[in-house]
Scaffold this active site. Structure first.
Site, PDB file in Angstrom:
ATOM      1  N   SER A 292       0.811  -1.218   0.000  1.00  0.00           N
ATOM      2  CA  SER A 292       0.000   0.000   0.000  1.00  0.00           C
ATOM      3  C   SER A 292       0.848   1.273   0.000  1.00  0.00           C
ATOM      4  O   SER A 292       1.559   1.548  -0.970  1.00  0.00           O
ATOM      5  CB  SER A 292      -0.952  -0.042   1.198  1.00  0.00           C
ATOM      6  OG  SER A 292      -1.893   0.986   1.141  1.00  0.00           O
ATOM      7  N   LYS A 317      -0.426  -4.317  -3.170  1.00  0.00           N
ATOM      8  CA  LYS A 317      -1.742  -3.815  -2.756  1.00  0.00           C
ATOM      9  C   LYS A 317      -1.899  -2.405  -3.304  1.00  0.00           C
ATOM     10  O   LYS A 317      -1.389  -1.446  -2.751  1.00  0.00           O
ATOM     11  CB  LYS A 317      -1.885  -3.802  -1.238  1.00  0.00           C
ATOM     12  CG  LYS A 317      -3.253  -3.291  -0.776  1.00  0.00           C
ATOM     13  CD  LYS A 317      -3.329  -3.177   0.732  1.00  0.00           C
ATOM     14  CE  LYS A 317      -4.694  -2.651   1.174  1.00  0.00           C
ATOM     15  NZ  LYS A 317      -4.939  -1.266   0.719  1.00  0.00           N
ATOM     16  N   GLN A 321      -8.943   2.250   0.262  1.00  0.00           N
ATOM     17  CA  GLN A 321     -10.113   1.908   1.063  1.00  0.00           C
ATOM     18  C   GLN A 321     -10.691   3.150   1.746  1.00  0.00           C
ATOM     19  O   GLN A 321      -9.948   4.060   2.120  1.00  0.00           O
ATOM     20  CB  GLN A 321      -9.765   0.873   2.153  1.00  0.00           C
ATOM     21  CG  GLN A 321      -9.669  -0.553   1.653  1.00  0.00           C
ATOM     22  CD  GLN A 321      -8.464  -0.783   0.776  1.00  0.00           C
ATOM     23  OE1 GLN A 321      -7.341  -0.387   1.113  1.00  0.00           O
ATOM     24  NE2 GLN A 321      -8.672  -1.397  -0.376  1.00  0.00           N
TER      25      GLN A 321
END
Length: 383
Positions: A292, A317, A321
């Site tokens: 991320s 990733k 979100q």
């Protein structure tokens, strides 16, 4: 009088029919506007009614609704979209605030869904008990963590300050039990060390709200020691917020874009920085657990050609979100967009490929014995 009564009755009947037709029209319009397949939604309502009517045990509407939401999220087959309720939601809130009763470790799951000890805080019960980073957490208080959600595992470790917890950890093929007392933990996210000559080392555990301030303090500390070359360690860093990683990048990279994301409706947003005029020579360390926000920083360094990336291919990733609060006890964490690196690369399920591949060996995060760190030092000393 009869004619008047009949006329009034007919008007009422016509008004009632008009209301019914209007309501049906509005409902139909609502279904067609908000649902691609209104028939499927009507079938869902009917299925709910059948379950509610025929199931022989007592079950509340709330329980059924919670189950329906869980099913909706599970159908996405997205490991990062989760329905948070009750204790799971409470644990998630504690994690984001950074203050809790715990033992002073950061855990994360790898591609094999194993829970790894990502880092151990120097001042904390886990450190005092002898726990080191790199091991696999296999049980909490004798109960296996296999198959559990990360938020639930975190909840099991945390608890009331002063209570005890036992962690079962597998490392180098040996299982050990560590019993310790929970204490008040404020999670640090950055640490630093002076390596040698003019080389400094900064380890970022995660990208939380206060990470940019911690990073600035550690970087300033190293510069006062004469550091002119910098190693940034993002290994086992599970990520964090976009704002945090962009603020960190602003302190070490030159002006320009850092990351952008694309949402479902085609909208995009690009994060840019003013940056620094003369960045320090930089080497960034990543591994298969760097995810991320870690990949955002590594990707920006690589795309802007302002440093070397060494280690292993990162996790991959590349999604964003959003936390949508449903009520005081529940929330929906759902993927709303995908990341693109500064050069427009998609990293989801791909990751960042290092410029120089180095497999981990030695004592992880130990600047004298960690093979990856020593490789970075060697590169600086020979160039």
């Amino acid at each position: 009088m009869k004619r008047i009564y009949d006329t009034t009755w007919k008007k009422i009947l016509l008004w009632g029919i008009s209301c019914i037709i209007g309501s049906i029209t509005l409902i139909g319009l609502f279904l067609f506007v908000f649902f691609e397949n209104p028939k499927a939604f009507i079938q869902f309502i009917n299925d709910y009614r059948l379950v509610r009517t025929h199931y022989f045990r007592t079950i509340s509407d709330e329980e059924l609704f919670q189950g329906a939401v869980k099913g909706l999220v599970q159908q996405l087959e997205d490991p990062y979209s989760v329905y948070l309720f009750g204790d799971n939601y409470k644990g998630f809130i504690e994690q984001t605030t950074g203050e809790f009763g715990g033992v002073g470790i950061v855990i994360g799951s790898n591609l094999d869904n194993k829970f790894l000890i990502l880092s151990v805080f120097k001042k904390g019960p886990a450190h005092d008990a002898g726990i080191e980073s790199g091991g696999e957490l296999i049980a909490v208080d004798g109960e296996s963590v296999a198959g559990l959600e990360p938020e639930f595992v975190t909840k099991k470790i945390r608890g009331k300050i002063g209570t005890t917890v036992t962690l079962s950890i597998l490392k180098d093929g040996e299982r050990k039990e560590y019993t310790m007392q929970r204490s008040d933990i404020v999670m640090p996210t950055v640490s630093s060390d002076f390596v040698e000559r003019d080389i400094g080392y900064i380890h970022i555990y995660s990208f939380a709200k206060h990470t940019p301030e911690e990073f600035a303090e550690e970087l300033d500390k190293l510069k006062k020691l004469g550091v002119k070359k910098l190693i940034i360690d993002l290994r086992m860093n599970p990520g964090g917020t976009i704002e945090s990683v962009v603020d960190v990048a602003n302190q070490i990279l030159t002006k320009g874009s850092i990351v952008s994301f694309e949402s479902k409706n085609g909208k995009s947003h690009t994060y840019t920085i003013d940056g620094v005029d003369t960045p320090l020579p930089l080497i960034v360390l990543i591994d298969k657990n760097s995810a991320s926000a870690s990949e955002i920083l590594a990707g920006a360094v690589q795309d802007k050609k302002e440093g070397l990336i060494i280690g292993q291919n990162s996790f991959g990733k590349g999604t964003v979100q959003s936390i949508i609060s449903l009520d005081e006890q529940s929330a929906l964490k759902i993927s709303i967009a995908q990341y693109l690196t500064a050069a427009g690369r998609k990293i989801d399920k791909v990751g960042i490929k290092p410029d120089i591949e180095v497999e981990p060996a030695g004592i992880l995060f130990n600047i004298r014995n960690d093979v990856v760190i020593q490789r970075a030092v060697h590169i600086f000393n020979t160039n």
